[in-house]
Structures are given as C-alpha cells and as structure tokens.
Design a protein around this motif. Sequence first.
Motif, PDB file in Angstrom:
ATOM      1  N   GLU A  83       0.819  -1.206   0.000  1.00 32.29           N
ATOM      2  CA  GLU A  83       0.000   0.000   0.000  1.00 32.29           C
ATOM      3  C   GLU A  83       0.857   1.263   0.000  1.00 32.29           C
ATOM      4  O   GLU A  83       0.558   2.231  -0.716  1.00 32.29           O
ATOM      5  CB  GLU A  83      -0.916   0.001   1.223  1.00 32.29           C
ATOM      6  CG  GLU A  83      -1.849   1.193   1.278  1.00 32.29           C
ATOM      7  CD  GLU A  83      -2.782   1.153   2.474  1.00 32.29           C
ATOM      8  OE1 GLU A  83      -3.430   2.193   2.751  1.00 32.29           O
ATOM      9  OE2 GLU A  83      -2.872   0.097   3.140  1.00 32.29           O
ATOM     10  N   GLU A  84       1.947   1.249   0.771  1.00 29.93           N
ATOM     11  CA  GLU A  84       2.808   2.431   0.826  1.00 29.93           C
ATOM     12  C   GLU A  84       3.519   2.655  -0.507  1.00 29.93           C
ATOM     13  O   GLU A  84       3.634   3.794  -0.976  1.00 29.93           O
ATOM     14  CB  GLU A  84       3.828   2.289   1.953  1.00 29.93           C
ATOM     15  CG  GLU A  84       4.662   3.546   2.153  1.00 29.93           C
ATOM     16  CD  GLU A  84       5.487   3.540   3.426  1.00 29.93           C
ATOM     17  OE1 GLU A  84       6.186   4.546   3.665  1.00 29.93           O
ATOM     18  OE2 GLU A  84       5.437   2.540   4.168  1.00 29.93           O
ATOM     19  N   LEU A  85       3.975   1.587  -1.125  1.00 29.38           N
ATOM     20  CA  LEU A  85       4.633   1.717  -2.427  1.00 29.38           C
ATOM     21  C   LEU A  85       3.658   2.235  -3.476  1.00 29.38           C
ATOM     22  O   LEU A  85       3.984   3.125  -4.266  1.00 29.38           O
ATOM     23  CB  LEU A  85       5.200   0.362  -2.869  1.00 29.38           C
ATOM     24  CG  LEU A  85       6.421  -0.166  -2.113  1.00 29.38           C
ATOM     25  CD1 LEU A  85       6.712  -1.607  -2.505  1.00 29.38           C
ATOM     26  CD2 LEU A  85       7.643   0.716  -2.349  1.00 29.38           C
ATOM     27  N   ASN A  86       2.462   1.698  -3.495  1.00 27.23           N
ATOM     28  CA  ASN A  86       1.475   2.086  -4.506  1.00 27.23           C
ATOM     29  C   ASN A  86       0.974   3.519  -4.333  1.00 27.23           C
ATOM     30  O   ASN A  86       0.421   4.101  -5.265  1.00 27.23           O
ATOM     31  CB  ASN A  86       0.285   1.129  -4.487  1.00 27.23           C
ATOM     32  CG  ASN A  86       0.597  -0.209  -5.125  1.00 27.23           C
ATOM     33  OD1 ASN A  86       1.492  -0.315  -5.963  1.00 27.23           O
ATOM     34  ND2 ASN A  86      -0.128  -1.237  -4.728  1.00 27.23           N
ATOM     35  N   SER A  87       1.167   4.079  -3.147  1.00 25.73           N
ATOM     36  CA  SER A  87       0.677   5.440  -2.886  1.00 25.73           C
ATOM     37  C   SER A  87       1.726   6.515  -3.140  1.00 25.73           C
ATOM     38  O   SER A  87       1.479   7.694  -2.888  1.00 25.73           O
ATOM     39  CB  SER A  87       0.185   5.542  -1.440  1.00 25.73           C
ATOM     40  OG  SER A  87       1.248   5.343  -0.522  1.00 25.73           O
ATOM     41  N   LEU A  88       2.892   6.136  -3.660  1.00 23.34           N
ATOM     42  CA  LEU A  88       3.945   7.122  -3.932  1.00 23.34           C
ATOM     43  C   LEU A  88       3.461   8.176  -4.924  1.00 23.34           C
ATOM     44  O   LEU A  88       2.779   7.860  -5.905  1.00 23.34           O
ATOM     45  CB  LEU A  88       5.197   6.427  -4.479  1.00 23.34           C
ATOM     46  CG  LEU A  88       6.009   5.615  -3.464  1.00 23.34           C
ATOM     47  CD1 LEU A  88       7.082   4.805  -4.159  1.00 23.34           C
ATOM     48  CD2 LEU A  88       6.626   6.537  -2.414  1.00 23.34           C
ATOM     49  N   VAL A  89       3.837   9.411  -4.675  1.00 23.53           N
ATOM     50  CA  VAL A  89       3.370  10.544  -5.489  1.00 23.53           C
ATOM     51  C   VAL A  89       3.766  10.402  -6.945  1.00 23.53           C
ATOM     52  O   VAL A  89       3.014  10.793  -7.851  1.00 23.53           O
ATOM     53  CB  VAL A  89       3.920  11.871  -4.908  1.00 23.53           C
ATOM     54  CG1 VAL A  89       3.566  13.042  -5.821  1.00 23.53           C
ATOM     55  CG2 VAL A  89       3.374  12.104  -3.511  1.00 23.53           C
ATOM     56  N   PHE A  90       4.941   9.826  -7.203  1.00 21.01           N
ATOM     57  CA  PHE A  90       5.431   9.713  -8.582  1.00 21.01           C
ATOM     58  C   PHE A  90       4.400   9.055  -9.495  1.00 21.01           C
ATOM     59  O   PHE A  90       4.247   9.437 -10.663  1.00 21.01           O
ATOM     60  CB  PHE A  90       6.731   8.913  -8.629  1.00 21.01           C
ATOM     61  CG  PHE A  90       7.243   8.670 -10.030  1.00 21.01           C
ATOM     62  CD1 PHE A  90       8.001   9.630 -10.681  1.00 21.01           C
ATOM     63  CD2 PHE A  90       6.934   7.496 -10.710  1.00 21.01           C
ATOM     64  CE1 PHE A  90       8.457   9.420 -11.982  1.00 21.01           C
ATOM     65  CE2 PHE A  90       7.389   7.278 -12.010  1.00 21.01           C
ATOM     66  CZ  PHE A  90       8.147   8.243 -12.636  1.00 21.01           C
ATOM     67  N   TYR A  91       3.685   8.067  -8.981  1.00 18.31           N
ATOM     68  CA  TYR A  91       2.777   7.304  -9.824  1.00 18.31           C
ATOM     69  C   TYR A  91       1.548   8.100 -10.253  1.00 18.31           C
ATOM     70  O   TYR A  91       0.869   7.724 -11.210  1.00 18.31           O
ATOM     71  CB  TYR A  91       2.364   6.011  -9.112  1.00 18.31           C
ATOM     72  CG  TYR A  91       3.553   5.135  -8.790  1.00 18.31           C
ATOM     73  CD1 TYR A  91       4.483   4.817  -9.779  1.00 18.31           C
ATOM     74  CD2 TYR A  91       3.761   4.641  -7.515  1.00 18.31           C
ATOM     75  CE1 TYR A  91       5.591   4.036  -9.502  1.00 18.31           C
ATOM     76  CE2 TYR A  91       4.859   3.845  -7.217  1.00 18.31           C
ATOM     77  CZ  TYR A  91       5.769   3.551  -8.219  1.00 18.31           C
ATOM     78  OH  TYR A  91       6.869   2.775  -7.933  1.00 18.31           O
ATOM     79  N   SER A  92       1.268   9.179  -9.570  1.00 17.84           N
ATOM     80  CA  SER A  92       0.138  10.027  -9.959  1.00 17.84           C
ATOM     81  C   SER A  92       0.587  11.319 -10.629  1.00 17.84           C
ATOM     82  O   SER A  92      -0.241  12.134 -11.034  1.00 17.84           O
ATOM     83  CB  SER A  92      -0.724  10.359  -8.727  1.00 17.84           C
ATOM     84  OG  SER A  92       0.041  11.006  -7.733  1.00 17.84           O
ATOM     85  N   ASP A  93       1.903  11.509 -10.771  1.00 18.84           N
ATOM     86  CA  ASP A  93       2.423  12.697 -11.449  1.00 18.84           C
ATOM     87  C   ASP A  93       2.034  12.682 -12.918  1.00 18.84           C
ATOM     88  O   ASP A  93       1.910  11.617 -13.533  1.00 18.84           O
ATOM     89  CB  ASP A  93       3.954  12.764 -11.343  1.00 18.84           C
ATOM     90  CG  ASP A  93       4.409  13.261  -9.979  1.00 18.84           C
ATOM     91  OD1 ASP A  93       3.554  13.749  -9.220  1.00 18.84           O
ATOM     92  OD2 ASP A  93       5.613  13.144  -9.688  1.00 18.84           O
TER      93      ASP A  93
END
Length: 293
Positions: free
Chosen positions: A154-164
């Motif tokens: 969950e923490e990995l998937n919530s990284l900001v980079f992935y929604s940039d």
Amino acid sequence: MKLDADYGIFLANTILNFIKENSVQKLDFIASHGHTIFHNPAENYTFQIGNGPYISSITGIKTICNFRVQDVARGGQGAPLVPIGDKLLFSEYDYCLNLGGFSNISFSEKEQRIAYDICPVNIVLNHYVAPLKMEYDDKGALASTGNLDKNLLEELNSLVFYSDAKPKSLGYEFVVDTIFPIIDKCNLTIRDILRTFVEHVAIQISRKMNSNSGKTMLVTGGGAFNTFLMERLQAYTKTQLIIPEIPEETIINYKEALVFALLGFLKDEGKINCLKSVTGARKNHSSGMIFEL
C-alpha cells in the motif's frame, strides 16, 4: 571524468574485439548509449559515461553518442528514447513494454507516440537477492515463495510519482532516496520483499494500459524472463502479453541496443529521433553527438 574516459576505452576495445571475432567487413558507425550514472532532468542534468571521442579515436569509426543531453537541454526528460523505435519497428503492437532496471511503456494515442517510465523493476529485485550471491531471481522462483506484505504494498502504490503527470522518467536516485528506505524499514525477509515488490510492479504496469481484451503488448528486457512477474501482470489485465520466443528471443535481450542503433542512423541522416510527446521537450529534434576522425 576518469571513469568516463576509462569506460570509453573499454567500450572501444570491446568493439574492436567484436569486429575481429565476427569478421565484420563494413561498419557505418557506432551508436553508443553509454551507461547512465546520474539522471535528474528536474535539476537539468543527465550523465552517461563511455566517452565518445575515445571510442571514435581508438576504433577509427564514426561514433554517435550522448543521445539524452540535448533533450534535457531542450526541457525534456531525456527519456525514454526507445519509443521512436517502437513506432517505426514494432507498430503492430498496441503497447511496447520494456522491463529492465526500470519499466517503461510506449503506445500511440491520438496519432502521437506516448511513453514514460512506470516504476523500478530489476534494479530493486536484483539489489535484494545480491546478499544471497545471486545476480537475479531466476524466473521469479524466490519471489513466488514469499508472502505478500499489504502494508508495504500500500505504501509503495501510494507514492506521489505514480500520480504525477507525464512525461516523467526515473533514475537510480529515486530508488536510493525513496524505494529502499520504504522497504528496509519493514524488516521483511528477502522472499517477502521480492513477493511484495513483484506485486507492486504488476499493479503499476496494469494501471497504465487499457485492460480490454483484444489488445496486445510486446514485452522485452530481462524482466520478460521473470515468469512469476509475467503471471502476476497477466492476472491484472486482459491485454495479451507477447514475449518473443527463440529465435526472436534476441529481441528481448537486445531490443534497446537495436533501437539505439536506429537512433544513431536517424541522427546521422539528420532526421528526428526524439519525440516531444514522449520526453516533454520543446520540440521534436535529432538528438546525439557525432564524433569522427
């Protein structure tokens, strides 16, 4: 600077040995990507060692290199550069996915080529099997025996980079500063780390493509041999994953080398080899530097 020169000398001698061993009679040029040491386009720099002038001087062959620097100077990410090859050489596939140190995807959308880095892959997986005296987790066998850690996932998937917003690219700095600290604080076994990170990669890649059936994706790079990763990715999408088989297996291993030869050809011809729709540069351009005697 010394490493840049030394690696250029090493590449030149390796190329000369290859030419001799394979009795290569005619060579138009050498297109050399080099090896990325630093990549941070947000701070206006990218650096690939493997000095072009040394390669050209030692081999006596025109050398085309430094493909990324000009793009960064024009406001681009300097990556990924392979999509021009995907467009010209592999257009029969809806998506082209490369699984190397990082995963990147390329596809056509509204008559433009779109591409970007998705997430780290082998650069993380290989790091965590290194203490076991393994270069890599063969076919994902070790990862398949681990347990999924939902908190880490969950923490990995919530990284900001992935929604940039796109375009975007990744470098080793992101892994060291962001990925490793998140994983290491969890105190998991190596098997559980591998299992969880494989799931993370599969989820992130699947989010970047249309899951409708009837779509096809060409998968290349060392990660294509990770059977467990391929199984997990296929579990999240209806897109058909196409992994070239022998003798086409060479495409898995050498697709990026093939495309950089194409980049060199396009540069030598003065044709566009870098797409603004991919890198975010101010305009399409012919990137790279040419060194000849």
